[in-house]
Design a protein around this motif. Structure first.
Motif, PDB file in Angstrom:
ATOM      1  N   PRO A   2      14.479   9.160  -2.059  1.00 57.45           N
ATOM      2  CA  PRO A   2      15.581   8.571  -1.288  1.00 57.45           C
ATOM      3  C   PRO A   2      15.324   7.109  -1.002  1.00 57.45           C
ATOM      4  O   PRO A   2      14.193   6.692  -0.779  1.00 57.45           O
ATOM      5  CB  PRO A   2      15.584   9.400   0.002  1.00 57.45           C
ATOM      6  N   VAL A   3      16.405   6.317  -1.009  1.00 58.35           N
ATOM      7  CA  VAL A   3      16.269   4.872  -0.868  1.00 58.35           C
ATOM      8  C   VAL A   3      15.571   4.487   0.424  1.00 58.35           C
ATOM      9  O   VAL A   3      14.935   3.444   0.525  1.00 58.35           O
ATOM     10  CB  VAL A   3      17.644   4.196  -0.967  1.00 58.35           C
ATOM     11  N   ALA A   4      15.669   5.323   1.462  1.00 53.36           N
ATOM     12  CA  ALA A   4      15.060   4.984   2.738  1.00 53.36           C
ATOM     13  C   ALA A   4      13.552   5.140   2.724  1.00 53.36           C
ATOM     14  O   ALA A   4      12.858   4.639   3.597  1.00 53.36           O
ATOM     15  CB  ALA A   4      15.645   5.857   3.853  1.00 53.36           C
ATOM     16  N   SER A   5      13.013   5.858   1.740  1.00 55.34           N
ATOM     17  CA  SER A   5      11.574   6.104   1.748  1.00 55.34           C
ATOM     18  C   SER A   5      10.880   5.144   0.802  1.00 55.34           C
ATOM     19  O   SER A   5      10.771   5.392  -0.386  1.00 55.34           O
ATOM     20  CB  SER A   5      11.278   7.550   1.342  1.00 55.34           C
ATOM     21  N   ALA A   6      10.413   4.017   1.327  1.00 57.42           N
ATOM     22  CA  ALA A   6       9.702   3.031   0.520  1.00 57.42           C
ATOM     23  C   ALA A   6       8.382   3.627   0.038  1.00 57.42           C
ATOM     24  O   ALA A   6       7.792   4.484   0.687  1.00 57.42           O
ATOM     25  CB  ALA A   6       9.440   1.785   1.346  1.00 57.42           C
ATOM     26  N   VAL A   7       7.942   3.174  -1.099  1.00 56.03           N
ATOM     27  CA  VAL A   7       6.733   3.710  -1.700  1.00 56.03           C
ATOM     28  C   VAL A   7       5.547   3.569  -0.753  1.00 56.03           C
ATOM     29  O   VAL A   7       5.256   2.489  -0.253  1.00 56.03           O
ATOM     30  CB  VAL A   7       6.435   2.983  -3.030  1.00 56.03           C
ATOM     31  N   VAL A  12      14.329  -2.273  -0.189  1.00 58.26           N
ATOM     32  CA  VAL A  12      13.562  -1.196  -0.824  1.00 58.26           C
ATOM     33  C   VAL A  12      13.486  -1.413  -2.327  1.00 58.26           C
ATOM     34  O   VAL A  12      12.444  -1.217  -2.950  1.00 58.26           O
ATOM     35  CB  VAL A  12      14.182   0.174  -0.498  1.00 58.26           C
ATOM     36  N   HIS A  13      14.601  -1.834  -2.936  1.00 53.64           N
ATOM     37  CA  HIS A  13      14.587  -2.104  -4.379  1.00 53.64           C
ATOM     38  C   HIS A  13      13.644  -3.259  -4.705  1.00 53.64           C
ATOM     39  O   HIS A  13      12.918  -3.227  -5.699  1.00 53.64           O
ATOM     40  CB  HIS A  13      15.993  -2.437  -4.879  1.00 53.64           C
ATOM     41  N   ARG A  14      13.652  -4.274  -3.855  1.00 57.18           N
ATOM     42  CA  ARG A  14      12.773  -5.430  -4.092  1.00 57.18           C
ATOM     43  C   ARG A  14      11.305  -5.025  -4.073  1.00 57.18           C
ATOM     44  O   ARG A  14      10.557  -5.328  -5.004  1.00 57.18           O
ATOM     45  CB  ARG A  14      13.010  -6.493  -3.016  1.00 57.18           C
ATOM     46  N   ILE A  53      16.330  -3.043   8.346  1.00 56.50           N
ATOM     47  CA  ILE A  53      15.386  -2.555   7.332  1.00 56.50           C
ATOM     48  C   ILE A  53      14.455  -1.514   7.933  1.00 56.50           C
ATOM     49  O   ILE A  53      14.218  -0.445   7.352  1.00 56.50           O
ATOM     50  CB  ILE A  53      14.589  -3.729   6.730  1.00 56.50           C
ATOM     51  N   GLN A  54      13.926  -1.803   9.106  1.00 55.02           N
ATOM     52  CA  GLN A  54      12.993  -0.878   9.746  1.00 55.02           C
ATOM     53  C   GLN A  54      13.699   0.412  10.170  1.00 55.02           C
ATOM     54  O   GLN A  54      13.114   1.495  10.119  1.00 55.02           O
ATOM     55  CB  GLN A  54      12.317  -1.561  10.936  1.00 55.02           C
ATOM     56  N   ARG A  55      14.977   0.299  10.513  1.00 55.11           N
ATOM     57  CA  ARG A  55      15.752   1.495  10.859  1.00 55.11           C
ATOM     58  C   ARG A  55      15.963   2.354   9.616  1.00 55.11           C
ATOM     59  O   ARG A  55      15.863   3.584   9.668  1.00 55.11           O
ATOM     60  CB  ARG A  55      17.086   1.084  11.461  1.00 55.11           C
TER      61      ARG A  55
END
Length: 393
Positions: free
Chosen positions: A231-236, A348-350, A378-380
């Protein structure tokens, strides 16, 4: 227990090619998507760049076409099947798979993947895009092409000149649908759909699913299987994310200071094209080899810069979001957000340009007082508070 490619019912020639690339275990999008595509089902794939989604559609297409599982569609009148495109009047095989992608850079990468995975299956693929002379592309089409990878502008140009016909298509892939929307290509996609046979397999990929992308997918897909990973909200998790709270005039000094401390390849993101050029000039004046890529640069320039960056000839590449979409540089260690993006998902994409394929990475973000609301968004979205760093000039 870790799944292997051997468990996905992939044929031996393709397995051999995958093995030679050193790939052992499929990524989540490949584990979920390859069986769906091999079954011939339409698929709605929701995954960011860097998750391995190209293989999720390239491998099934290569397997279907090489094994003859998909015959030429029968719902197009025979009289419409003759034209000048790629020598079909001489009996040359028609285009059976079309992959539509927003940028030249991404098209080239997809073409490379088909070369890698299709090494032993005897199919021909071609990548076409604008910004270069069409002559060599037309000659390749006339020689016969099984799989066509294209950007919208050049594809429509060649269709208009009757060098490309799509009535024999059995597989259609729309990649990076949300970026297509951002770049204004939705009208081109809608113009293309009536030219495709109704009896086809469609694989639709997007990193995000805003309402207009949902509507587009519904108009293209028939009883699709939804495959969603990362999911886009979960950064690596492997990415070390840090933020520098700075005043706007301090950004330039901070960037130069950080780049002088680290002798590594760095991708710097700018919100605007003008800003990317200014950052690149600043770094060059500071003795740091840098180049900028964005929508105003020619395709040849962008490809040269990307090649030089991958080879290490250029240490710093400055990019806007659209230009950087699809960039796949394994072991890229550092991404710097010189400007915060207006949309939190873009962050997140960046940062997903680093920390790829199991490698660790670092994402540094510069945040001025007027950008703090963007940082909160972003943090939210990510549910993660970034580690704050202090910079004093």
């Amino acid at each position: 227990m870790i799944m292997t490619f051997n468990e996905l019912k992939i044929t031996d020639p393709i397995l051999k090619a995958i093995g030679e690339k050193g790939y052992l275990a499929p990524t989540p999008i490949q584990q979920k998507g390859i069986p769906v595509a091999l079954d011939g089902r339409d698929m709605l794939g929701i995954a960011q760049t860097g998750t391995g989604k190209t293989a999720a559609f390239a491998i099934p297409i290569l397997q279907h076409l090489s094994s003859g599982m998909q015959a030429e569609p029968t719902d197009v009148p025979r009289r419409n099947r003759r034209g000048r495109n790629h020598g079909r009047e001489y009996g040359v095989r028609p285009i059976r798979a079309l992959i539509l992608t927003p940028t030249r850079e991404l098209a080239v990468q997809i073409g490379d993947s088909f070369s890698d995975y299709g090494k032993y299956v005897g199919l021909k693929h071609l990548t076409i895009f604008g910004g270069v002379k069409q002559g060599p592309q037309v000659e390749a089409l006339r020689g016969g092409v099984d799989i066509l990878i294209a950007t919208p502008g050049r594809l429509h140009d060649l269709i208009g000149q009757r060098f490309v016909e799509l009535d024999a298509i059995t597989h259609f892939v729309l990649d990076e649908a949300d970026r297509m929307l951002d770049m204004g290509f939705v009208a081109d996609i809608k113009r293309l759909l009536p030219l495709l046979p109704k009896s086809r397999q469609t694989l639709f990929f997007s990193a995000t699913m805003p309402a207009d992308i949902v509507a587009l997918s519904k108009s293209m897909l028939t009883d699709p299987v939804r495959v969603e990973v990362t999911p886009v909200a979960s950064a690596v998790d492997a990415i070390d994310q840090r933020v520098y709270f700075v005043e706007k005039p301090e950004k330039k000094k901070l960037l130069v200071s950080l780049l002088r401390e680290e002798d590594k390849s760095v991708l710097v993101f700018s919100r605007t094209k003008h800003g990317a050029d200014n950052i690149s000039r600043l770094l060059s004046k500071s003795g740091i080899r840098s180049e900028a890529i964005h929508g105003n640069k020619s395709q040849n320039h962008r490809q040269r810069v990307l090649t030089d960056f991958k080879s290490g000839k250029i240490r710093v590449m400055v990019a806007t979001d659209i230009a950087a979409r699809g960039i796949d540089i394994r072991e890229l260690e550092i991404v710097i957000n010189y400007d915060l993006p207006d949309v939190p998902e873009t962050y997140v994409h960046r940062i997903g340009r680093t920390g790829r394929a199991g490698h660790s990475g670092t994402a540094l973000t510069f945040c001025t007082p007027d950008e703090r609301p963007l940082m909160k968004d972003i943090q939210r979205l990510t549910g993660k508070k970034l580690n704050a760093e202090t910079y004093r000039a």
